[in-house]
Design a protein around this motif. Structure first.
Motif, PDB file in Angstrom:
ATOM      1  N   PHE A   1      -6.918   7.856  16.025  1.00 37.21           N
ATOM      2  CA  PHE A   1      -6.786   8.470  14.700  1.00 37.21           C
ATOM      3  C   PHE A   1      -6.073   9.818  14.787  1.00 37.21           C
ATOM      4  CE2 PHE A   1     -10.840   6.028  13.486  1.00 37.21           C
ATOM      5  CZ  PHE A   1     -10.088   4.957  13.027  1.00 37.21           C
ATOM      6  N   ARG A   2      -6.409  10.575  15.815  1.00 31.03           N
ATOM      7  CA  ARG A   2      -5.779  11.881  15.992  1.00 31.03           C
ATOM      8  C   ARG A   2      -4.290  11.733  16.281  1.00 31.03           C
ATOM      9  NH1 ARG A   2      -9.118  13.543  19.364  1.00 31.03           N
ATOM     10  NH2 ARG A   2      -7.959  13.273  21.321  1.00 31.03           N
ATOM     11  N   ASP A   3      -3.944  10.766  17.144  1.00 34.45           N
ATOM     12  CA  ASP A   3      -2.535  10.528  17.473  1.00 34.45           C
ATOM     13  C   ASP A   3      -1.745  10.069  16.259  1.00 34.45           C
ATOM     14  OD1 ASP A   3      -3.058  11.264  20.047  1.00 34.45           O
ATOM     15  OD2 ASP A   3      -3.073   9.229  20.871  1.00 34.45           O
ATOM     16  N   ILE A   4      -2.366   9.227  15.438  1.00 28.59           N
ATOM     17  CA  ILE A   4      -1.693   8.745  14.228  1.00 28.59           C
ATOM     18  C   ILE A   4      -1.314   9.925  13.344  1.00 28.59           C
ATOM     19  CG2 ILE A   4      -2.085   7.552  12.027  1.00 28.59           C
ATOM     20  CD1 ILE A   4      -3.750   5.484  13.639  1.00 28.59           C
ATOM     21  N   ARG A   5      -2.270  10.804  13.114  1.00 22.15           N
ATOM     22  CA  ARG A   5      -2.014  11.948  12.238  1.00 22.15           C
ATOM     23  C   ARG A   5      -0.954  12.867  12.824  1.00 22.15           C
ATOM     24  NH1 ARG A   5      -4.555  14.214   7.991  1.00 22.15           N
ATOM     25  NH2 ARG A   5      -4.221  16.432   7.624  1.00 22.15           N
ATOM     26  N   GLU A   6      -1.055  13.170  14.126  1.00 20.39           N
ATOM     27  CA  GLU A   6      -0.120  14.094  14.758  1.00 20.39           C
ATOM     28  C   GLU A   6       1.303  13.543  14.762  1.00 20.39           C
ATOM     29  OE1 GLU A   6      -1.687  14.937  18.597  1.00 20.39           O
ATOM     30  OE2 GLU A   6      -3.250  16.288  17.850  1.00 20.39           O
ATOM     31  N   GLU A   7       1.448  12.261  15.115  1.00 26.90           N
ATOM     32  CA  GLU A   7       2.795  11.679  15.175  1.00 26.90           C
ATOM     33  C   GLU A   7       3.407  11.563  13.786  1.00 26.90           C
ATOM     34  OE1 GLU A   7       3.760   8.522  17.698  1.00 26.90           O
ATOM     35  OE2 GLU A   7       2.303   9.023  19.254  1.00 26.90           O
ATOM     36  N   MET A   8       2.576  11.212  12.799  1.00 28.86           N
ATOM     37  CA  MET A   8       3.078  11.113  11.430  1.00 28.86           C
ATOM     38  C   MET A   8       3.535  12.470  10.924  1.00 28.86           C
ATOM     39  SD  MET A   8       1.947  11.856   8.056  1.00 28.86           S
ATOM     40  CE  MET A   8       0.162  11.752   8.111  1.00 28.86           C
ATOM     41  N   GLU A   9       2.734  13.519  11.140  1.00 26.27           N
ATOM     42  CA  GLU A   9       3.098  14.859  10.670  1.00 26.27           C
ATOM     43  C   GLU A   9       4.346  15.368  11.373  1.00 26.27           C
ATOM     44  OE1 GLU A   9      -0.415  17.165  11.252  1.00 26.27           O
ATOM     45  OE2 GLU A   9      -1.352  16.495   9.380  1.00 26.27           O
ATOM     46  N   GLN A  10       4.453  15.094  12.683  1.00 32.74           N
ATOM     47  CA  GLN A  10       5.624  15.553  13.435  1.00 32.74           C
ATOM     48  C   GLN A  10       6.888  14.872  12.929  1.00 32.74           C
ATOM     49  OE1 GLN A  10       6.380  14.244  17.584  1.00 32.74           O
ATOM     50  NE2 GLN A  10       6.376  16.421  18.090  1.00 32.74           N
TER      51      GLN A  10
ATOM     52  N   MET B   1       0.825  -1.209   0.000  1.00 31.47           N
ATOM     53  CA  MET B   1       0.000   0.000   0.000  1.00 31.47           C
ATOM     54  C   MET B   1       0.860   1.261   0.000  1.00 31.47           C
ATOM     55  SD  MET B   1      -3.117  -0.925   2.629  1.00 31.47           S
ATOM     56  CE  MET B   1      -3.804   0.723   2.440  1.00 31.47           C
ATOM     57  N   MET B   2       1.982   1.240   0.719  1.00 30.61           N
ATOM     58  CA  MET B   2       2.829   2.430   0.789  1.00 30.61           C
ATOM     59  C   MET B   2       3.473   2.744  -0.561  1.00 30.61           C
ATOM     60  SD  MET B   2       4.667   2.004   4.506  1.00 30.61           S
ATOM     61  CE  MET B   2       5.464   3.614   4.371  1.00 30.61           C
ATOM     62  N   GLU B   3       3.618   1.746  -1.429  1.00 36.22           N
ATOM     63  CA  GLU B   3       4.216   1.948  -2.744  1.00 36.22           C
ATOM     64  C   GLU B   3       3.173   2.200  -3.830  1.00 36.22           C
ATOM     65  OE1 GLU B   3       6.564  -1.508  -3.368  1.00 36.22           O
ATOM     66  OE2 GLU B   3       8.084  -0.956  -1.896  1.00 36.22           O
ATOM     67  N   ASP B   4       1.875   2.125  -3.462  1.00 35.59           N
ATOM     68  CA  ASP B   4       0.793   2.318  -4.427  1.00 35.59           C
ATOM     69  C   ASP B   4       0.592   3.817  -4.653  1.00 35.59           C
ATOM     70  OD1 ASP B   4      -1.491   2.423  -5.941  1.00 35.59           O
ATOM     71  OD2 ASP B   4      -2.589   0.941  -4.762  1.00 35.59           O
ATOM     72  N   ARG B   5       0.879   4.307  -5.851  1.00 31.63           N
ATOM     73  CA  ARG B   5       0.786   5.740  -6.139  1.00 31.63           C
ATOM     74  C   ARG B   5      -0.653   6.215  -6.241  1.00 31.63           C
ATOM     75  NH1 ARG B   5       5.825   8.018  -9.166  1.00 31.63           N
ATOM     76  NH2 ARG B   5       7.395   6.572  -8.428  1.00 31.63           N
ATOM     77  N   ASN B   6      -1.611   5.291  -6.292  1.00 30.37           N
ATOM     78  CA  ASN B   6      -3.011   5.692  -6.340  1.00 30.37           C
ATOM     79  C   ASN B   6      -3.551   6.054  -4.959  1.00 30.37           C
ATOM     80  OD1 ASN B   6      -3.284   5.227  -9.162  1.00 30.37           O
ATOM     81  ND2 ASN B   6      -3.445   3.015  -8.765  1.00 30.37           N
ATOM     82  N   ILE B   7      -2.797   5.715  -3.904  1.00 27.49           N
ATOM     83  CA  ILE B   7      -3.213   6.033  -2.543  1.00 27.49           C
ATOM     84  C   ILE B   7      -2.686   7.418  -2.185  1.00 27.49           C
ATOM     85  CG2 ILE B   7      -2.936   5.376  -0.108  1.00 27.49           C
ATOM     86  CD1 ILE B   7      -2.725   2.507  -0.992  1.00 27.49           C
ATOM     87  N   PRO B   8      -3.489   8.281  -1.584  1.00 28.78           N
ATOM     88  CA  PRO B   8      -3.005   9.611  -1.182  1.00 28.78           C
ATOM     89  C   PRO B   8      -1.749   9.508  -0.316  1.00 28.78           C
ATOM     90  CG  PRO B   8      -5.384   9.468  -0.920  1.00 28.78           C
ATOM     91  CD  PRO B   8      -4.905   8.087  -1.258  1.00 28.78           C
ATOM     92  N   THR B   9      -0.829  10.437  -0.510  1.00 27.91           N
ATOM     93  CA  THR B   9       0.450  10.416   0.207  1.00 27.91           C
ATOM     94  C   THR B   9       0.262  10.386   1.719  1.00 27.91           C
ATOM     95  OG1 THR B   9       1.515  11.624  -1.597  1.00 27.91           O
ATOM     96  CG2 THR B   9       2.642  11.612   0.525  1.00 27.91           C
ATOM     97  N   THR B  10      -0.663  11.205   2.221  1.00 27.94           N
ATOM     98  CA  THR B  10      -0.883  11.270   3.668  1.00 27.94           C
ATOM     99  C   THR B  10      -1.305   9.913   4.217  1.00 27.94           C
ATOM    100  OG1 THR B  10      -1.542  13.587   3.506  1.00 27.94           O
ATOM    101  CG2 THR B  10      -2.181  12.409   5.504  1.00 27.94           C
ATOM    102  N   LEU B  11      -2.171   9.220   3.490  1.00 29.42           N
ATOM    103  CA  LEU B  11      -2.626   7.893   3.938  1.00 29.42           C
ATOM    104  C   LEU B  11      -1.484   6.888   3.888  1.00 29.42           C
ATOM    105  CD1 LEU B  11      -4.863   5.984   4.828  1.00 29.42           C
ATOM    106  CD2 LEU B  11      -5.483   5.684   2.433  1.00 29.42           C
ATOM    107  N   ALA B  12      -0.720   6.899   2.803  1.00 29.04           N
ATOM    108  CA  ALA B  12       0.394   5.951   2.675  1.00 29.04           C
ATOM    109  C   ALA B  12       1.432   6.178   3.772  1.00 29.04           C
ATOM    110  CB  ALA B  12       1.031   6.081   1.293  1.00 29.04           C
ATOM    111  N   ARG B  13       1.713   7.436   4.061  1.00 32.51           N
ATOM    112  CA  ARG B  13       2.698   7.744   5.092  1.00 32.51           C
ATOM    113  C   ARG B  13       2.254   7.304   6.489  1.00 32.51           C
ATOM    114  NH1 ARG B  13       4.907  13.925   4.120  1.00 32.51           N
ATOM    115  NH2 ARG B  13       6.467  13.434   2.528  1.00 32.51           N
TER     116      ARG B  13
END
Length: 234
Positions: free
Chosen positions: A42-51, A1-13
Motif C-alpha cells: 500500500f505504501r509503495d502504491i501511494r509513493e509511486e503514484m504520487e511520484q 472506476m477511474m472515470e467515476d467522478r464519485n471516487i476520490p481522485t487519489t484512489l482513482a489515480r
C-alpha cells in the motif's frame, strides 16, 4: 472506476499502480519465493503514484510552452517580462573538471547577469548538463528571477526534463530540476542550435582553456564578449 467522478481522485489515480504492484508481487512469489507485506504494498502504491504525477504534471500552457526555436541559427529574445538564460556545460571526460556557464538576457537582448563555475566528477556530458541546469535555476531563483526560459544546445537534456520517467538513469537529478521549477512563476525549456548558444559555450570553455576555476556571478556580460553580445542584441 477511474472515470467515476464519485471516487476520490487519489484512489482513482492509484488503480494502475494497484494492478502493477499486484503483478510484481505475484512474480516475486512465483520466481523468488518472497512476498511483500500488504502494508509495504500500500505504501509503495501511494509513493509511486504520487511520484509519477509529480514528474508528469501538466503545467499551464502559458507557463511551460513556447514555439520550438531550435531550428534558428541565431539567438532570439524572449517575450517581454521573461528572462532567457542560455546555458552550457563544457564536458571533456569523467576525470577532468567541466566548465559550466549561463548568461541571462531580457526581451531587448540586454544582459542582466552571467555566471561561470567548474564542477567535478561528472561521468558523462548528460550529467554535467543537468547539473548545469540545476545550478542555473538555483542562481536565478536566488537573484529574484520569476519567469525564465532555459535554453541549451544539448537537446537530450531538454527532452529528459520534459519526460523524466524515460530517463531512469538520471531520475534523481531530474527530480531536483522539477522541484526547482516550482519556485518560479514560469519556466520553459528550449533547444538551441550551437550557433545560437555560442556566448554561453565560450564562457564555459574559458574555464578549462584559461584555467579559470574560481566561480563568480556578475552583472552584465563578460567584457571580452561585448562585441558579440552587441551583435546578437541587434
Amino acid at each position: 472506476m477511474m472515470e467515476d467522478r464519485n471516487i476520490p481522485t487519489t484512489l482513482a489515480r492509484s488503480i494502475p499502480w494497484v494492478l502493477w504492484l499486484i503483478w510484481k508481487n505475484r512474480n516475486s512469489i512465483l520466481y523468488a519465493e518472497t512476498q511483500v507485506s500488504q502494508e509495504k504494498t500500500f505504501r509503495d502504491i501511494r509513493e509511486e503514484m504520487e511520484q509519477w504525477f509529480l514528474l508528469n504534471a501538466v503545467s499551464p500552457r502559458d507557463n511551460m510552452e513556447r514555439p520550438c526555436l531550435q531550428n534558428n541559427d541565431r539567438w532570439l529574445p524572449p517575450e517581454e517580462g521573461v528572462i532567457k538564460c542560455n546555458i552550457h556545460a563544457n564536458w571533456r571526460s569523467s576525470t577532468l573538471h567541466s566548465g559550466i556557464a549561463w548568461i541571462a538576457r531580457d526581451q531587448d537582448g540586454n544582459v542582466s547577469y552571467h555566471a561561470r563555475d567548474a564542477i567535478t566528477h561528472a561521468p558523462d556530458r548528460m550529467v554535467a548538463e543537468i547539473r548545469c541546469v540545476i545550478w542555473a535555476l538555483t542562481s536565478l531563483n536566488d537573484i529574484g528571477v520569476t519567469k525564465v526560459i532555459i535554453a541549451s544546445d544539448y537537446n537530450e537534456v531538454m527532452e529528459a526534463i520534459k519526460a523524466p520517467l524515460q530517463w531512469p538513469r538520471h531520475i534523481g537529478l531530474l527530480q531536483q530540476v522539477i522541484k526547482l521549477t516550482e519556485k518560479f512563476e514560469m519556466v520553459a525549456f528550449e533547444g538551441e542550435k550551437t550557433t545560437a548558444n555560442g556566448i554561453a559555450r565560450d564562457i564555459a570553455r574559458s574555464v578549462l582553456r584559461d584555467g579559470r576555476f574560481q566561480s563568480y556571478l556578475a552583472m552584465g556580460g563578460p567584457s571580452w564578449l561585448h562585441d558579440r553580445i552587441a551583435r546578437e542584441k541587434i
